[in-house]
Enzyme design. Structure first.
Site, PDB file in Angstrom:
ATOM      1  CD  GLU A   1      -3.931  -5.689   4.741  1.00 50.07           C
ATOM      2  OE1 GLU A   1      -4.881  -4.889   4.798  1.00 50.07           O
ATOM      3  OE2 GLU A   1      -2.777  -5.400   5.077  1.00 50.07           O
TER       4      GLU A   1
ATOM      5  CD  GLU B   1      -3.121  -0.933   2.080  1.00 43.47           C
ATOM      6  OE1 GLU B   1      -3.166   0.078   2.797  1.00 43.47           O
ATOM      7  OE2 GLU B   1      -4.030  -1.759   2.010  1.00 43.47           O
TER       8      GLU B   1
END
Ligand SMILES: *[C@@H]1O[C@H](CO)[C@@H](O)[C@H](O)[C@H]1NC(C)=O
Ligand SMILES: *[C@@H]1O[C@H](CO)[C@@H](O)[C@H](O)[C@H]1NC(C)=O
Ligand SMILES: *[C@@H]1O[C@H](CO)[C@@H](O)[C@H](O)[C@H]1NC(C)=O
Ligand SMILES: *[C@@H]1O[C@H](CO)[C@@H](O)[C@H](O)[C@H]1NC(C)=O
Ligand SMILES: *[C@@H]1O[C@H](CO)[C@@H](O)[C@H](O)[C@H]1NC(C)=O
Ligand SMILES: *[C@@H]1O[C@H](CO)[C@@H](O)[C@H](O)[C@H]1NC(C)=O
Length: 475
Positions: free
Chosen positions: A261, A159
């Site tokens: 995730e 990210e």
């Protein structure tokens, strides 16, 4: 008779010894086309895993360097039925051999983020953070872990792009991908896959997937793509969650994709994990290779499957039971699940101000780092090592371990939902997410898993069966 039995016994002993350094329960996982395969059985491998970083970012600890913690958690992984864990940050100066062996013995693979909060690509000053000192840190992590057959892959970043307006960071993350792959080659390690774990941001999710898998230089393209996606909340469905749209977006992608995730916690009580039924079915298996549930331990952001009581004890939460039940109900698709070998790598997205600002021309590796290719990275410096000290950057930049989170999930229009996710790191507040972002990959949470169906698990029983047969014949 006696000598025969002792022969058999010593045979058993040597088999056991042979297994101990590289357990046959975790043969290397190879990539062919857009899927993972067990290199020994040839069976398709689906990641059934959890993100694993007990303590989160607020109490950043290397869970693979503490045998007591491994003894506490690995049996819980086995009970859950997972075959992979993802760890966001390790301390490369510590010894991981015992925990890695315990994971191998349990049939569990590791996906490892190579960054730490202080050694990562900064969102605020990416070009400065991309330096030889930083590369020394991540290369020495690779030097440590490359020896283990159950390392499924490395994430070069997590990210780093966490909003619509910081896509320019991708240039440096992709340079890191290239350097990691070249280093693995130069050091003559197994071709361990290198990937990127992306936040789910509507404006650039498809562009990021393309960018990391584009260009003529194969060494600069990722080997696998992880997506942090919190769009399936509660009793949702393939359509309602938008998973059907994701299938369209990524259809035709030439590499394995998985959810690095998942597990939205915007639910009234415990998470039902009904997405397992779609993810491990032919509805999605032609594109996705499973995923990692966020996350093993309950931290302040409230995503846990277990509550940590002490270094020797955890309490399983309702989420744990729900997930375990979903896993046991959903077998993997048969055969290769619709995997494809005919897709081409992606075309590079055009530079477009405000939308996609990464450069297809990557910076050259800092020349001081080339010595690591020939001699290894040298002494690991641990997690406290600040590789950005010469950069004039905002302190909050890095944090390594936080999890992912800032991600904007697409489903929720804004990132708010996901933000919380990131907070796995518990203490760090929201600011942390920003912070964490700086570290490209280092977020902290992680997951693990071990598959039941996986071919992997089959091997050991076979060995024992053979021994039992031998014993029966002889005795
Ligand atoms: C596992 O086997 C590989 C070769 O397949 C070897 O390079 C590596 O050192 C072994 N790992 C351990 C921990 O013995
Ligand atoms: C898996 O990859 C290794 C090299 O990384 C290679 O030696 C082996 O042949 C591959 N196995 C299969 C089944 O493709
Ligand atoms: C931090 O983690 C370590 C290792 O699990 C644990 O022993 C310690 O109690 C934790 N500290 C806090 C403040 O929770
Ligand atoms: C990106 O947008 C956020 C808010 O959406 C803002 O706080 C931040 O300063 C922007 N970053 C840059 C580099 O423009
Ligand atoms: C998880 O931890 C948070 C923060 O400590 C707490 O509020 C919450 O009740 C815990 N969740 C469960 C299911 O125990
Ligand atoms: C991309 O990088 C090249 C080489 O460093 C540079 O000449 C070019 O201006 C960059 N493009 C953009 C849009 O920044």
């Amino acid at each position: 008779m006696f000598w025969l039995s002792s022969l058999v016994l010593s045979l058993c002993a040597s088999l056991t010894l042979g297994q101990s350094s590289n357990s046959t329960s975790t043969p290397a996982i190879n990539i062919t086309g857009n899927a993972f395969f067990n290199s020994e059985t040839g069976e398709r491998f689906y990641i059934r895993g959890v993100d694993y970083q007990p303590g989160g970012s607020s109490n950043l600890t290397d869970p693979l360097a503490d045998v007591e913690i491994c003894k506490r958690d690995i049996p819980v992984f086995q009970d859950l039925g997972i075959n992979t864990i993802r760890v966001y940050t390790v301390d490369n100066s510590l010894d991981h051999s015992e925990c890695m062996q315990m994971l191998q013995d349990a049939g569990i693979y590791l996906i490892l983020d190579v960054n730490t909060p202080e050694a990562s690509i900064s969102r605020y000053n990416p070009s400065c953070s991309y330096n030889a000192v930083y590369l020394q840190s991540i290369f020495s992590t690779v030097d440590d872990f490359a020896q283990y057959d159950n390392v499924l892959g490395f994430f070069a970043g997590n990210e780093v792009i966490n909003m619509a307006n910081n896509t320019y960071t991708a240039t440096y993350v992709k340079a890191v991908v290239r350097d990691l792959k070249n280093n693995i080659k130069a050091r003559d390690y197994r071709a361990i896959p290198v990937g990127y774990s992306a936040a789910d941001i509507e404006s650039n999710r498809e562009l990021a997937a393309q960018y990391f898998n584009c260009g003529d230089d194969e060494d600069a393209r990722i080997d696998m793509f992880g997506v942090n996606d919190y769009s399936w909340c509660g009793q949702s469905s393939f359509q309602t969650s938008g998973y059907n749209e994701k299938m369209k977006i990524y259809e035709g992608y030439s590499l394995p994709i998985f959810l690095s995730e998942f597990g939205c916690n915007q639910v009234a009580s415990s998470r039902p994990f009904t997405e397992i039924g779609s993810l491990y079915s032919t509805q999605m298996s032609s594109v996705f290779s499973g995923g990692l549930v966020y996350e093993y331990s309950n931290e302040t952001n409230n995503y846990g499957l277990v509550q940590i009581v002490s270094d020797t004890e955890v309490t399983k939460l309702q989420d744990f039971d729900n997930l375990k039940e979903q896993y046991s109900k959903q077998e993997n698709p048969s055969g290769n699940g619709g995997a494809s070998t005919s897709n081409e790598h992606s075309t590079c997205p055009d530079y477009e101000e405000g939308i996609w600002e990464a450069n297809t021309t990557l910076p050259e590796m800092p020349s001081a780092a080339s010595v690591y290719f020939s001699s290894g990275a040298g002494a690991p410096q641990g997690t406290g090592y600040d590789t950005q000290s010469q950069c004039d950057s905002d302190d909050s930049d890095d944090d390594s371990s936080s999890s992912s989170s800032t991600t904007t999930s697409d489903s929720s229009s804004d990132s708010s939902t996901s933000t919380s996710a990131s907070s796995t790191d518990a203490s760090s507040t929201s600011s942390s997410s920003a912070t964490s972002s700086s570290s490209s990959s280092s977020s902290s949470s992680s997951s693990s898993s071990k598959t039941k169906n996986g071919a992997v698990v089959v091997e050991i029983p076979r060995v024992f069966q053979a021994i039992t047969q031998l014993l029966t014949m002889i005795i």
